[in-house]
Write a protein that holds these residues in place. Sequence first.
Motif, PDB file in Angstrom:
ATOM      1  N   PRO A 268       0.818  -1.333  -0.102  1.00  0.00           N
ATOM      2  CA  PRO A 268      -0.093  -0.018  -0.049  1.00  0.00           C
ATOM      3  C   PRO A 268       0.819   1.267   0.060  1.00  0.00           C
ATOM      4  CG  PRO A 268      -0.266  -0.947   2.247  1.00  0.00           C
ATOM      5  CD  PRO A 268       0.847  -1.982   1.371  1.00  0.00           C
ATOM      6  N   VAL A 269       2.112   1.291   0.041  1.00  0.00           N
ATOM      7  CA  VAL A 269       2.942   2.462   0.060  1.00  0.00           C
ATOM      8  C   VAL A 269       4.301   2.089  -0.811  1.00  0.00           C
ATOM      9  CG1 VAL A 269       4.996   3.287   1.436  1.00  0.00           C
ATOM     10  CG2 VAL A 269       2.504   3.093   2.750  1.00  0.00           C
ATOM     11  N   MET A 270       4.494   2.819  -1.736  1.00  0.00           N
ATOM     12  CA  MET A 270       5.713   2.672  -2.465  1.00  0.00           C
ATOM     13  C   MET A 270       6.452   3.971  -2.630  1.00  0.00           C
ATOM     14  SD  MET A 270       3.304   0.789  -5.186  1.00  0.00           S
ATOM     15  CE  MET A 270       1.790   1.598  -4.635  1.00  0.00           C
ATOM     16  N   LEU A 271       7.743   3.898  -2.827  1.00  0.00           N
ATOM     17  CA  LEU A 271       8.573   4.737  -3.047  1.00  0.00           C
ATOM     18  C   LEU A 271       9.335   4.839  -4.498  1.00  0.00           C
ATOM     19  CD1 LEU A 271      10.508   5.138   0.495  1.00  0.00           C
ATOM     20  CD2 LEU A 271       8.322   6.026  -0.135  1.00  0.00           C
ATOM     21  N   PHE A 272       9.316   5.776  -5.273  1.00  0.00           N
ATOM     22  CA  PHE A 272       9.830   5.813  -6.514  1.00  0.00           C
ATOM     23  C   PHE A 272      10.731   6.908  -6.908  1.00  0.00           C
ATOM     24  CE2 PHE A 272       9.537   6.657 -11.210  1.00  0.00           C
ATOM     25  CZ  PHE A 272       9.911   5.747 -11.646  1.00  0.00           C
ATOM     26  N   ARG A 273      11.785   6.679  -7.688  1.00  0.00           N
ATOM     27  CA  ARG A 273      12.612   7.890  -7.870  1.00  0.00           C
ATOM     28  C   ARG A 273      13.244   7.683  -9.576  1.00  0.00           C
ATOM     29  NH1 ARG A 273      18.710   9.331  -5.839  1.00  0.00           N
ATOM     30  NH2 ARG A 273      19.003  10.802  -7.158  1.00  0.00           N
ATOM     31  N   ASP A 274      12.965   8.436 -10.361  1.00  0.00           N
ATOM     32  CA  ASP A 274      13.799   8.533 -11.587  1.00  0.00           C
ATOM     33  C   ASP A 274      14.732   9.531 -11.529  1.00  0.00           C
ATOM     34  OD1 ASP A 274      14.217   8.765 -14.383  1.00  0.00           O
ATOM     35  OD2 ASP A 274      12.082   8.094 -14.891  1.00  0.00           O
ATOM     36  N   GLN A 275      15.976   9.173 -11.635  1.00  0.00           N
ATOM     37  CA  GLN A 275      16.943  10.169 -11.558  1.00  0.00           C
ATOM     38  C   GLN A 275      17.567  10.800 -13.071  1.00  0.00           C
ATOM     39  OE1 GLN A 275      20.727   8.777  -9.870  1.00  0.00           O
ATOM     40  NE2 GLN A 275      21.301   7.462 -11.833  1.00  0.00           N
ATOM     41  N   LYS A 276      16.731   9.962 -14.188  1.00  0.00           N
ATOM     42  CA  LYS A 276      17.061  10.366 -15.553  1.00  0.00           C
ATOM     43  C   LYS A 276      16.233  11.685 -15.882  1.00  0.00           C
ATOM     44  CE  LYS A 276      17.369   8.729 -20.246  1.00  0.00           C
ATOM     45  NZ  LYS A 276      17.102   7.754 -21.020  1.00  0.00           N
ATOM     46  N   THR A 277      15.177  11.675 -15.449  1.00  0.00           N
ATOM     47  CA  THR A 277      14.181  12.837 -15.844  1.00  0.00           C
ATOM     48  C   THR A 277      13.852  13.827 -14.342  1.00  0.00           C
ATOM     49  OG1 THR A 277      12.086  11.150 -15.586  1.00  0.00           O
ATOM     50  CG2 THR A 277      13.129  11.568 -17.727  1.00  0.00           C
ATOM     51  N   LEU A 278      14.661  13.395 -13.470  1.00  0.00           N
ATOM     52  CA  LEU A 278      14.453  14.169 -12.183  1.00  0.00           C
ATOM     53  C   LEU A 278      13.126  14.310 -11.665  1.00  0.00           C
ATOM     54  CD1 LEU A 278      16.962  16.983 -13.143  1.00  0.00           C
ATOM     55  CD2 LEU A 278      17.404  14.913 -11.711  1.00  0.00           C
ATOM     56  N   PHE A 279      12.477  13.140 -11.351  1.00  0.00           N
ATOM     57  CA  PHE A 279      11.330  13.291 -10.270  1.00  0.00           C
ATOM     58  C   PHE A 279      11.209  11.919  -9.589  1.00  0.00           C
ATOM     59  CE2 PHE A 279       9.542  10.387 -13.448  1.00  0.00           C
ATOM     60  CZ  PHE A 279       8.528   9.852 -12.828  1.00  0.00           C
ATOM     61  N   CYS A 280      10.491  12.210  -8.562  1.00  0.00           N
ATOM     62  CA  CYS A 280       9.883  11.027  -7.762  1.00  0.00           C
ATOM     63  C   CYS A 280       8.491  11.025  -7.421  1.00  0.00           C
ATOM     64  CB  CYS A 280      10.890  11.211  -6.517  1.00  0.00           C
ATOM     65  SG  CYS A 280      10.404  12.668  -5.364  1.00  0.00           S
ATOM     66  N   GLU A 281       8.120   9.654  -7.067  1.00  0.00           N
ATOM     67  CA  GLU A 281       6.551   9.663  -6.601  1.00  0.00           C
ATOM     68  C   GLU A 281       6.452   8.908  -5.282  1.00  0.00           C
ATOM     69  OE1 GLU A 281       4.437   9.250 -10.827  1.00  0.00           O
ATOM     70  OE2 GLU A 281       5.071   7.385  -9.955  1.00  0.00           O
ATOM     71  N   ALA A 282       5.568   9.478  -4.396  1.00  0.00           N
ATOM     72  CA  ALA A 282       5.133   8.936  -3.072  1.00  0.00           C
ATOM     73  C   ALA A 282       3.904   8.292  -3.610  1.00  0.00           C
ATOM     74  CB  ALA A 282       5.162   9.662  -2.119  1.00  0.00           C
ATOM     75  N   GLU A 283       3.873   6.934  -3.516  1.00  0.00           N
ATOM     76  CA  GLU A 283       2.591   6.376  -4.023  1.00  0.00           C
ATOM     77  C   GLU A 283       1.804   5.483  -2.799  1.00  0.00           C
ATOM     78  OE1 GLU A 283       3.494   3.593  -7.306  1.00  0.00           O
ATOM     79  OE2 GLU A 283       4.946   5.037  -7.712  1.00  0.00           O
ATOM     80  N   LEU A 284       0.520   5.895  -2.664  1.00  0.00           N
ATOM     81  CA  LEU A 284      -0.606   5.091  -1.701  1.00  0.00           C
ATOM     82  C   LEU A 284      -1.524   4.569  -2.423  1.00  0.00           C
ATOM     83  CD1 LEU A 284      -1.118   8.037   0.917  1.00  0.00           C
ATOM     84  CD2 LEU A 284       0.529   5.977   1.080  1.00  0.00           C
ATOM     85  N   SER A 285      -1.665   3.207  -1.952  1.00  0.00           N
ATOM     86  CA  SER A 285      -2.766   2.407  -2.721  1.00  0.00           C
ATOM     87  C   SER A 285      -3.885   1.446  -1.874  1.00  0.00           C
ATOM     88  CB  SER A 285      -2.120   1.170  -3.545  1.00  0.00           C
ATOM     89  OG  SER A 285      -3.073   0.465  -4.137  1.00  0.00           O
ATOM     90  N   GLY A 286      -5.189   1.505  -2.068  1.00  0.00           N
ATOM     91  CA  GLY A 286      -5.934   1.092  -1.298  1.00  0.00           C
ATOM     92  C   GLY A 286      -6.147  -0.514  -1.432  1.00  0.00           C
ATOM     93  N   PRO A 287      -6.728  -1.139  -0.742  1.00  0.00           N
ATOM     94  CA  PRO A 287      -6.941  -2.736  -0.888  1.00  0.00           C
ATOM     95  C   PRO A 287      -7.556  -2.986  -2.129  1.00  0.00           C
ATOM     96  CG  PRO A 287      -8.274  -1.980   0.891  1.00  0.00           C
ATOM     97  CD  PRO A 287      -7.806  -0.701   0.472  1.00  0.00           C
ATOM     98  N   LEU A 288      -7.219  -4.223  -2.686  1.00  0.00           N
ATOM     99  CA  LEU A 288      -8.132  -4.697  -3.785  1.00  0.00           C
ATOM    100  C   LEU A 288      -9.302  -5.253  -3.322  1.00  0.00           C
ATOM    101  CD1 LEU A 288      -5.167  -6.709  -5.515  1.00  0.00           C
ATOM    102  CD2 LEU A 288      -6.353  -4.839  -6.501  1.00  0.00           C
ATOM    103  N   ALA A 289     -10.255  -5.075  -4.197  1.00  0.00           N
ATOM    104  CA  ALA A 289     -11.780  -5.548  -4.023  1.00  0.00           C
ATOM    105  C   ALA A 289     -12.315  -5.966  -5.266  1.00  0.00           C
ATOM    106  CB  ALA A 289     -12.616  -4.200  -3.311  1.00  0.00           C
ATOM    107  N   LYS A 290     -12.938  -6.930  -5.292  1.00  0.00           N
ATOM    108  CA  LYS A 290     -13.740  -7.561  -6.452  1.00  0.00           C
ATOM    109  C   LYS A 290     -15.001  -6.927  -6.493  1.00  0.00           C
ATOM    110  CE  LYS A 290     -11.521 -12.152  -6.378  1.00  0.00           C
ATOM    111  NZ  LYS A 290     -11.800 -13.758  -6.345  1.00  0.00           N
ATOM    112  N   LEU A 291     -15.105  -6.209  -7.626  1.00  0.00           N
ATOM    113  CA  LEU A 291     -16.243  -5.421  -7.741  1.00  0.00           C
ATOM    114  C   LEU A 291     -17.480  -5.970  -8.886  1.00  0.00           C
ATOM    115  CD1 LEU A 291     -15.104  -2.023  -7.964  1.00  0.00           C
ATOM    116  CD2 LEU A 291     -15.664  -3.018  -5.870  1.00  0.00           C
ATOM    117  N   LYS A 292     -18.517  -6.372  -8.423  1.00  0.00           N
ATOM    118  CA  LYS A 292     -19.783  -6.730  -9.335  1.00  0.00           C
ATOM    119  C   LYS A 292     -20.083  -5.543 -10.292  1.00  0.00           C
ATOM    120  CE  LYS A 292     -21.136 -10.692  -6.780  1.00  0.00           C
ATOM    121  NZ  LYS A 292     -22.166 -11.309  -5.946  1.00  0.00           N
TER     122      LYS A 292
END
Length: 308
Positions: A268-292
């Motif tokens: 649910p938590v992810m840290l991403f960094r791209d040094q070539k294009t100079l940006f980073c991402e702090a990522e949050l995700s909710g739990p998976l759910a099966k949706l009808k």
Amino acid sequence: MKDDAMAQAHLVWAVGIAALFFTTSAKAEDTTKLDMKLETITLSNPACEAVISVRPFVHLISFRLSGGKNHLINAESPNPLHNGQPMRPFFLLGAKLWYAPEVPGSHLLGLLSGKVTNQGGDVDARLDPDPASGLQGRIHFHLDEHEPRLTIESALRNVGSAEKETSCWWPVSFEPGGRMEAAPIPLPDNPAYSFHFWTYGGPASDPACQIGKDKVVLDLDRPLQAPVYKIGFLGREILVIKSDCTYRLTALDPVPSPELKYSHGGSPVMLFRDQKTLFCEAELSGPLAKLKPGEETAFTFSIALEKP
């Protein structure tokens, strides 16, 4: 999830989108032959200011302390691959709603607009249905009356004809510099913690990322061994620490738990960094759910600004 597919999305930036430039509605300086204006709504209180684009897509593109700097990737952020010109593909700007599991079209949901209303410190957006995924997004932004805190409620509804497993996913893109920190939550059956690494994200042992029991720290200034780095794990909060302020991203509802199922290798938590294009991402995700058909899944988090 197909890591290589999303590696292409992060590194190549989606065919057709990367060719487009645009200006903000507040600053109409020409940046290319093909300009687009962002229609925006500004929310403010005595402590901070938030700017939300509502056309041609719904993103949080600026959040800053009063009189301070906005550190989110925005229309003015320089891109080293284009001689420092402020060219960024649309789907990278600021905070946006995508869907998981991660597939090549996940980011396209973040390029949609829809019916948007604004009342006081609230902005409500009901996005147009995404024909590729069969999902329709809904986002509600609420700025605290006094504190520099923005609460973002989101939901994905299955408007297709078949059951679909998915979750709300919020990548928040920042300009380079500083560091990101997050505290991992131990799994009941794995006291040594569990971390997930992406095939396109470089070696797990990169010195720029210090992995400990109490926290994971990703240095956003130290050179990486590979062009990009990404780590995911069970956690609730991410701190993006800049020289003049700290962005605190906190999952509120549902609160991350080992009992819930998550995409991204259980992260649910992810840290991403791209040094070539100079940006980073702090990522949050909710739990998976099966949706009808007709059902929806929701995820709420907050972004708070803190002084050093």
